[in-house]
Design a protein around this motif. Sequence first.
Motif, short mmCIF file in Angstrom:
data_model
loop_
_atom_site.label_atom_id
_atom_site.label_comp_id
_atom_site.label_asym_id
_atom_site.label_seq_id
_atom_site.Cartn_x
_atom_site.Cartn_y
_atom_site.Cartn_z
N SER A 12 -5.36 -17.65 6.55
CA SER A 12 -5.18 -18.88 7.32
C SER A 12 -3.70 -19.25 7.46
O SER A 12 -3.25 -19.65 8.52
N ALA A 13 -2.94 -19.07 6.39
CA ALA A 13 -1.52 -19.43 6.38
C ALA A 13 -0.66 -18.49 7.21
O ALA A 13 0.37 -18.90 7.75
N ASP A 14 -1.05 -17.22 7.32
CA ASP A 14 -0.22 -16.20 7.95
C ASP A 14 -0.61 -15.87 9.39
O ASP A 14 0.01 -15.00 10.01
N THR A 15 -1.62 -16.55 9.93
CA THR A 15 -2.17 -16.17 11.23
C THR A 15 -2.42 -17.39 12.12
O THR A 15 -2.37 -18.53 11.65
N HIS A 16 -2.76 -17.08 13.38
CA HIS A 16 -3.18 -18.10 14.34
C HIS A 16 -4.46 -17.59 15.01
O HIS A 16 -4.57 -16.40 15.32
N ALA A 17 -5.40 -18.49 15.24
CA ALA A 17 -6.68 -18.11 15.83
C ALA A 17 -6.53 -17.70 17.28
O ALA A 17 -5.87 -18.38 18.07
N VAL A 18 -7.15 -16.56 17.62
CA VAL A 18 -7.26 -16.12 19.00
C VAL A 18 -8.61 -16.54 19.54
O VAL A 18 -8.72 -17.02 20.66
N GLY A 19 -9.66 -16.37 18.74
CA GLY A 19 -11.02 -16.72 19.15
C GLY A 19 -12.03 -15.99 18.30
O GLY A 19 -11.68 -15.38 17.29
N ASP A 20 -13.29 -16.06 18.71
CA ASP A 20 -14.36 -15.43 17.96
C ASP A 20 -15.11 -14.44 18.83
O ASP A 20 -15.38 -14.70 20.01
N LEU A 21 -15.46 -13.31 18.22
CA LEU A 21 -16.39 -12.36 18.79
C LEU A 21 -17.75 -12.62 18.15
O LEU A 21 -17.89 -13.56 17.37
N ALA A 22 -18.73 -11.80 18.42
CA ALA A 22 -20.07 -12.02 17.87
C ALA A 22 -20.05 -12.06 16.34
O ALA A 22 -20.70 -12.91 15.72
N ALA A 125 2.44 -18.94 21.95
CA ALA A 125 1.48 -19.52 22.90
C ALA A 125 1.11 -18.53 23.99
O ALA A 125 -0.06 -18.40 24.35
N GLN A 126 2.10 -17.80 24.49
CA GLN A 126 1.85 -16.82 25.55
C GLN A 126 0.97 -15.68 25.06
O GLN A 126 0.03 -15.27 25.75
N ILE A 127 1.28 -15.13 23.89
CA ILE A 127 0.50 -13.99 23.41
C ILE A 127 -0.92 -14.42 23.03
O ILE A 127 -1.88 -13.69 23.28
N LEU A 128 -1.08 -15.62 22.49
CA LEU A 128 -2.42 -16.11 22.17
C LEU A 128 -3.25 -16.30 23.44
O LEU A 128 -4.42 -15.91 23.48
N GLU A 129 -2.64 -16.87 24.45
CA GLU A 129 -3.36 -17.08 25.71
C GLU A 129 -3.75 -15.76 26.36
O GLU A 129 -4.88 -15.58 26.80
#
Length: 138
Positions: A12-22, A125-129
Motif C-alpha cells: 500500500s505504501a509503495d504503490t498506487h491503485a490502477v484498478g481491479d481485475l476479476a 496521473a498520466q501513467i495511471l490513466e
Amino acid sequence: MTDAFSLDPRLSADTHAVGDLALCSVLLMDDARFPWLILVPRRAGVSELTDLSAVDAATLTGEIRIAVSVVQALVRPDKVNVATLGNVVPQLHLHVVARFRSDPAWPGPVWGHGERRPYPLHARAQILERAAQLFADA
C-alpha cells in the motif's frame, strides 16, 4: 476463506491503485526508473501460488497475460519480467516489470538497485490513466 482480504501495508505504501481485475488488484509501483505493475490476488492468507485454488490459479495466469500486454502497450519495453518473490512482503503478489536495455539495472534484477524514484505527480496521473484505459480495453 473466512478472513477478509486486506492489502499488505508495504504494498500500500509503495504503490498506487490502477484498478481491479476479476481476481487481482492492479497496482503501479511508485518507481519512475522502472514501469512496474503489481498484481495482488484478493484472497486472504495467500502467500504462495500453490495456495490458490485451481480456478484462481487459471484466472491469475490470464490476468498475468493481460498485465504483460498492458505493459507492452504502455511503454514498449525490450523485455517484460514477471516474478513472485515474497521474501519481504509475504502476501502473494506478482511483479510485472518493463525492462529496457538502457535501464539502470539492465541486465540484472531491479530489486535492490539504487534508490526508488517516485513518479512526479503529473507523470503518475498520466501513467495511471493510460494503464487503466488499457486494462479496460483488454
